[in-house]
Design an enzyme around this catalytic site. Structure first.
Site, PDB file in Angstrom:
ATOM      1  N   CYS A 170     -54.338 -16.834  37.540  1.00 20.10           N
ATOM      2  CA  CYS A 170     -53.896 -17.555  36.347  1.00 20.10           C
ATOM      3  C   CYS A 170     -54.751 -18.785  36.037  1.00 20.10           C
ATOM      4  CB  CYS A 170     -52.420 -17.922  36.475  1.00 20.10           C
ATOM      5  SG  CYS A 170     -51.391 -16.445  36.509  1.00 20.10           S
ATOM      6  N   HIS A 177     -50.919 -23.511  31.621  1.00 21.50           N
ATOM      7  CA  HIS A 177     -50.710 -22.079  31.847  1.00 21.50           C
ATOM      8  C   HIS A 177     -49.230 -21.769  31.631  1.00 21.50           C
ATOM      9  CE1 HIS A 177     -50.537 -18.184  33.584  1.00 21.50           C
ATOM     10  NE2 HIS A 177     -49.884 -18.575  34.659  1.00 21.50           N
ATOM     11  N   ASN A 223     -46.236 -14.187  30.629  1.00 15.80           N
ATOM     12  CA  ASN A 223     -47.373 -14.694  31.399  1.00 15.80           C
ATOM     13  C   ASN A 223     -48.506 -13.669  31.301  1.00 15.80           C
ATOM     14  OD1 ASN A 223     -49.245 -15.484  33.284  1.00 15.80           O
ATOM     15  ND2 ASN A 223     -47.777 -15.841  34.937  1.00 15.80           N
TER      16      ASN A 223
HETATM   17  N1  COA Z   1     -32.746 -10.262  36.044  1.00 10.15           N
HETATM   18  C1  COA Z   1     -31.570 -10.587  36.606  1.00 10.15           C
HETATM   19  N2  COA Z   1     -31.481 -11.151  37.812  1.00 10.15           N
HETATM   20  C2  COA Z   1     -32.627 -11.393  38.470  1.00 10.15           C
HETATM   21  C3  COA Z   1     -33.884 -11.071  37.927  1.00 10.15           C
HETATM   22  C4  COA Z   1     -33.920 -10.476  36.666  1.00 10.15           C
HETATM   23  N3  COA Z   1     -35.050 -10.131  36.050  1.00 10.15           N
HETATM   24  N4  COA Z   1     -34.839 -11.429  38.815  1.00 10.15           N
HETATM   25  C5  COA Z   1     -34.216 -11.968  39.871  1.00 10.15           C
HETATM   26  N5  COA Z   1     -32.883 -11.931  39.667  1.00 10.15           N
HETATM   27  C6  COA Z   1     -31.834 -12.396  40.550  1.00 10.15           C
HETATM   28  C7  COA Z   1     -32.275 -12.472  41.984  1.00 10.15           C
HETATM   29  O1  COA Z   1     -32.195 -11.214  42.611  1.00 10.15           O
HETATM   30  C8  COA Z   1     -31.305 -13.465  42.535  1.00 10.15           C
HETATM   31  O2  COA Z   1     -30.098 -12.787  42.811  1.00 10.15           O
HETATM   32  P1  COA Z   1     -29.269 -13.132  44.142  1.00 10.15           P
HETATM   33  O3  COA Z   1     -28.891 -14.585  43.983  1.00 10.15           O
HETATM   34  O4  COA Z   1     -28.134 -12.195  44.057  1.00 10.15           O
HETATM   35  O5  COA Z   1     -30.202 -12.893  45.275  1.00 10.15           O
HETATM   36  C9  COA Z   1     -31.052 -14.417  41.381  1.00 10.15           C
HETATM   37  O6  COA Z   1     -31.481 -13.714  40.210  1.00 10.15           O
HETATM   38  C10 COA Z   1     -31.806 -15.706  41.483  1.00 10.15           C
HETATM   39  O7  COA Z   1     -33.142 -15.413  41.858  1.00 10.15           O
HETATM   40  P2  COA Z   1     -34.218 -16.514  42.019  1.00 10.15           P
HETATM   41  O8  COA Z   1     -35.480 -15.880  42.522  1.00 10.15           O
HETATM   42  O9  COA Z   1     -33.642 -17.676  42.765  1.00 10.15           O
HETATM   43  O10 COA Z   1     -34.400 -16.932  40.507  1.00 10.15           O
HETATM   44  P3  COA Z   1     -35.296 -18.083  39.946  1.00 10.15           P
HETATM   45  O11 COA Z   1     -34.493 -18.941  39.099  1.00 10.15           O
HETATM   46  O12 COA Z   1     -36.138 -18.713  41.011  1.00 10.15           O
HETATM   47  O13 COA Z   1     -36.276 -17.287  38.986  1.00 10.15           O
HETATM   48  C11 COA Z   1     -38.522 -16.490  38.872  1.00 10.15           C
HETATM   49  C12 COA Z   1     -37.162 -16.311  39.483  1.00 10.15           C
HETATM   50  C13 COA Z   1     -39.444 -15.409  39.402  1.00 10.15           C
HETATM   51  C14 COA Z   1     -38.400 -16.361  37.363  1.00 10.15           C
HETATM   52  C15 COA Z   1     -39.051 -17.909  39.227  1.00 10.15           C
HETATM   53  O14 COA Z   1     -38.950 -18.122  40.602  1.00 10.15           O
HETATM   54  C16 COA Z   1     -40.462 -18.104  38.808  1.00 10.15           C
HETATM   55  O15 COA Z   1     -40.774 -18.116  37.638  1.00 10.15           O
HETATM   56  N6  COA Z   1     -41.376 -18.327  39.769  1.00 10.15           N
HETATM   57  C17 COA Z   1     -42.755 -18.484  39.497  1.00 10.15           C
HETATM   58  C18 COA Z   1     -43.373 -17.165  39.261  1.00 10.15           C
HETATM   59  C19 COA Z   1     -44.704 -17.276  38.584  1.00 10.15           C
HETATM   60  O16 COA Z   1     -44.903 -18.138  37.792  1.00 10.15           O
HETATM   61  N7  COA Z   1     -45.620 -16.384  38.909  1.00 10.15           N
HETATM   62  C20 COA Z   1     -46.901 -16.354  38.340  1.00 10.15           C
HETATM   63  C21 COA Z   1     -47.635 -17.565  38.773  1.00 10.15           C
HETATM   64  S1  COA Z   1     -49.062 -17.821  37.916  1.00 10.15           S
END
Ligand code: COA
Length: 342
Positions: free
Chosen positions: A126, A267, A297
């Site tokens: 990224c 980004h 993204n």
């Molecule tokens: N729809 C519904 N529920 C979802 C889901 C989706 N698409 N994806 C994850 N969940 C669930 C998880 O399974 C978890 O359930 P649980 O509590 O029963 O285990 C719950 O939602 C919370 O998950 P969590 O990972 O804590 O959510 P979050 O708020 O951290 O959001 C991301 C997840 C991936 C969106 C977030 O961590 C993120 O954006 N991280 C950075 C990723 C990124 O930018 N990557 C590229 C970098 S350049």
């Protein structure tokens, strides 16, 4: 004097370099949150609340990264008023090259007719766009070339597992390109760049198979190892901390404060990451570009897509001080300060 001799001249003074134009391209097909609801156990509400994304563009099966990159490059060339033959160097920041080799840069060079250019692909995930602009800038600053093309392009949908709800809702496809040239006005130029890598973060965001460590096999396919795997929480925390840290660093060493910044173009990984980083920098909402809702993204393409929207909305104008920032797999970290030239 030949270009080769000029490029090798160690005593040559660096030239001021401007971004002369910007071109972008996204494939026309749109994948909405409600369509994703039919594919995995997710909801429009969850995706919007946790990421800020409403929809993303997805390339058709017969479209690859070079196809998007070529469209963006042609548009950037037209905007700069230079021909492909004027380009001496091109670099494509991509995580999804058409093939390992030849590089996507070679494919783009041929398709746009950049007959005098050399170049290569750059792997910074990224941070592909910020790293590519910095690399292209050096080629022009050194006097090696008068015009260079920096491209960020990705077809992330090819390496996303549409059975994994934690990743498939995040990514989209797109491309952006800029022409960099000697600055017409020395005040209006790329002022500085700051980049870091922290390789200890590698396991948090990766595609485990397909390279020399774990070549493709029936096993790797069965285990779904040719897709993006990530520890979302670890990436999230690192991205917030590092975005604000590197932005503070580049501002401080240029004697600038966040209040001097006209536009913050980060980004687009997650709306919450951008908002948290902007908050730590004390940047008001109106100075922060967020368009992740429409594109998701797109890895190497998010920053040029955001710049293009800001230009279209006239939020970005000639003379503005623009702060670019990126964090990506690696981890890679980047920031640039640009006094916008047009
Ligand atoms: N729809 C519904 N529920 C979802 C889901 C989706 N698409 N994806 C994850 N969940 C669930 C998880 O399974 C978890 O359930 P649980 O509590 O029963 O285990 C719950 O939602 C919370 O998950 P969590 O990972 O804590 O959510 P979050 O708020 O951290 O959001 C991301 C997840 C991936 C969106 C977030 O961590 C993120 O954006 N991280 C950075 C990723 C990124 O930018 N990557 C590229 C970098 S350049």
């Amino acid at each position: 004097m030949s270009e080769t001799t000029r490029a090798g001249d160690p005593g040559r003074t660096l030239r001021a370099v401007q971004i002369s134009s910007l071109g972008t391209y996204v494939p026309p097909r749109v994948l909405t949150n409600s369509q994703l609801e039919q594919m995995v156990d997710t909801s429009d509400e969850w995706i919007l609340k946790r990421t800020g994304i409403r929809e993303r563009h997805i390339a058709d099966d017969d479209v690859a990264t070079s196809d998007l990159a070529v469209e963006a490059a042609r548009s950037a060339l037209a905007g700069a008023g230079v021909t492909a033959a004027d380009i001496g160097f091109l670099v494509v920041g991509t995580t999804t090259p058409d093939t390992f080799f030849p590089s996507t840069a070679c494919l783009v060079q041929d398709r746009i007719g950049a007959t005098r250019a050399w170049g290569f692909d750059l792997g910074a995930a990224c941070s592909g766009f910020t790293y590519s602009v910095t690399t292209a800038m050096q080629m022009v600053a050194s006097g090696a070339h008068d015009h260079a093309l920096a491209i960020g392009a990705d077809v992330m949908s090819r390496i996303i597992d549409y059975q994994d709800r934690t990743t498939c809702v995040i990514f989209g496809d797109g491309a952006g390109a800029v022409v960099v040239s000697p600055a017409a006005d020395p005040e209006l130029r790329i002022l500085d760049f700051a980049h870091e890598v922290d390789g200890s973060g590698g396991p948090a965001l990766r595609m485990p198979a397909g390279g020399s460590r774990l070549p493709a096999s029936h096993d790797t396919v069965d285990q779904r190892l040719h897709y993006v795997h990530q520890d979302g929480a670890a990436v999230f925390k690192f991205a917030v901390r590092k975005t604000s840290e590197i932005c503070h660093r580049i501002l401080d060493r240029n004697g600038l404060r966040a209040a001097d910044v006209d536009l913050f173009v980060s980004h687009q990984a997650n709306r919450r990451i951008i908002k948290a980083a902007a908050g730590q920098l004390r940047l008001p909402e109106e100075k922060v570009v967020i368009n992740i809702d429409r594109f998701g993204n797109t890895t190497g393409a998010t920053i040029p897509l955001a710049l293009a929207d800001a230009l279209a909305d006239k939020r970005l104008k000639k003379g503005d001080l623009v702060l670019l920032a990126s964090v990506g797999a690696g981890f890679t970290v980047g920031a640039m300060l640009v006094r916008w030239a047009y």
